[in-house]
Enzyme design. Structure first.
Site, PDB file in Angstrom:
ATOM      1  N   ARG A  48       0.729  -1.266   0.021  1.00  0.00           N
ATOM      2  CA  ARG A  48       0.154   0.010   0.067  1.00  0.00           C
ATOM      3  C   ARG A  48       0.847   1.113   0.130  1.00  0.00           C
ATOM      4  NH1 ARG A  48      -2.879  -4.118   1.634  1.00  0.00           N
ATOM      5  NH2 ARG A  48      -0.886  -4.644   2.481  1.00  0.00           N
ATOM      6  N   THR A  49       1.958   1.364   0.923  1.00  0.00           N
ATOM      7  CA  THR A  49       2.387   2.571   1.123  1.00  0.00           C
ATOM      8  C   THR A  49       3.364   2.987  -0.077  1.00  0.00           C
ATOM      9  OG1 THR A  49       2.734   2.192   3.452  1.00  0.00           O
ATOM     10  CG2 THR A  49       3.972   3.897   2.658  1.00  0.00           C
ATOM     11  N   LYS A  78      26.077  -4.556  -0.864  1.00  0.00           N
ATOM     12  CA  LYS A  78      27.826  -4.474  -0.968  1.00  0.00           C
ATOM     13  C   LYS A  78      28.433  -3.679   0.174  1.00  0.00           C
ATOM     14  CE  LYS A  78      26.541  -3.432  -5.825  1.00  0.00           C
ATOM     15  NZ  LYS A  78      26.781  -2.490  -6.728  1.00  0.00           N
ATOM     16  N   ARG A  99      11.356   3.643   3.317  1.00  0.00           N
ATOM     17  CA  ARG A  99      10.842   2.765   4.556  1.00  0.00           C
ATOM     18  C   ARG A  99      12.341   1.629   5.002  1.00  0.00           C
ATOM     19  NH1 ARG A  99       5.603  -1.294   4.827  1.00  0.00           N
ATOM     20  NH2 ARG A  99       4.867   0.887   5.115  1.00  0.00           N
TER      21      ARG A  99
END
Ligand code: CP
Length: 262
Positions: A48-49, A78, A99
């Site tokens: 959703r976000t 890395k 996020r």
């Protein structure tokens, strides 16, 4: 306000201004993001976000660059630090939506970023834009925010949406919150102190059925499986709070049921 990191940043006037803009965007198409680029940097799963941010940017005429599994598909794999990634991505984008699995990551990013950072969820920290969306929904459905009673149900220890919504509700008048959770998954002490300072009445219980008939908003959340140390620990709480038809018959006629999902 350069960055959006936590919901305490929003007072009621700012929130109302954002609601007015959202209302306007719902009614008419605007190209105010024309020529701008938004980078979505997602180190934790999301449906959703991420899609709502990307869809919004595209609807407003802007462009999107995105990585949905940054832990594996960005240079983090890395050994690049979050700070270095943010410095680099800031050269390609006008705003970064982040996020991350670590509480505090959004602030860490904002501390080094040349472009605005929007916190789209930082571990067990906060999810401020979800809180704005939740408030907007409450306002649209009930017509007001002051004077509401809300039950927040589920994993209140780990759930970031509950934390962000509680903080922003603290800015409104005559709010009553019923926190419903197992004793081991109670809402944090910091929020309770904040609510006391802001004169928000709240109580805590393990029993969902006791509060359902008293509230205007039932805010259900899931038990956050990914935050537990073992499947056995998660299993203790799984399925603890499920709203059934017999519960619905007890709630007020005008009550609404919300869930940030999944
Ligand atoms: N509400 C919410 O944050 O959903 P996603 O995890 O799917 O983005």
């Amino acid at each position: 306000m350069k960055n959006v990191i936590e919901s305490q940043q929003f007072d009621t006037a700012t929130t109302q201004k954002i609601f007015d803009i959202a209302d306007r965007f719902e009614r008419q198409k605007e190209n105010c993001m024309n020529g701008k680029i938004m980078a979505c940097l997602f180190y934790e799963p999301s449906t959703r976000t991420r899609f709502s941010f990307e869809s919004a940017m595209i609807k407003l005429g802007g462009a999107v660059i995105s990585t949905e599994n940054a832990k594996e598909f960005s240079s983090a794999s890395k050994g690049e630090t979050l700070e270095d990634t943010i410095r680099v991505v800031g050269n390609y984008a006008d705003v970064i939506v982040l996020r991350h699995y670590e509480k505090g990551a959004a602030q860490k990013a904002a501390d080094v970023s040349a472009v605005p950072i929007i916190n789209a969820g930082d571990g067990t920290g906060q999810h401020p834009t979800q809180a704005l969306l939740d408030l907007y929904t409450i306002k649209k459905e009930l017509g007001y925010i002051d004077d509401i009673s809300i039950a927040m149900i589920g994993d209140l220890k780990n759930g970031r949406t509950v934390r962000s919504l509680s903080y922003v509700l603290g800015k409104y008048n005559k709010i009553k919150i019923f926190f419903v959770s197992p004793p081991d998954l109670k809402i944090g002490q910091g929020i309770k102190e904040y609510l006391t300072r802001h004169d928000v009445g709240f109580s805590e219980t393990e029993n969902m059925e006791h509060v359902l008939s008293q509230v205007d908003v039932i805010y259900q959340t899931r038990i956050q499986k990914e935050r537990f140390e073992s499947a056995e620990e998660y299993g203790k709480y799984k399925g603890k709070y499920v709203l059934l038809p017999e519960h619905i018959s007890k709630i007020k006629n005008k009550s609404i049921i919300m869930h940030p999902l999944p």
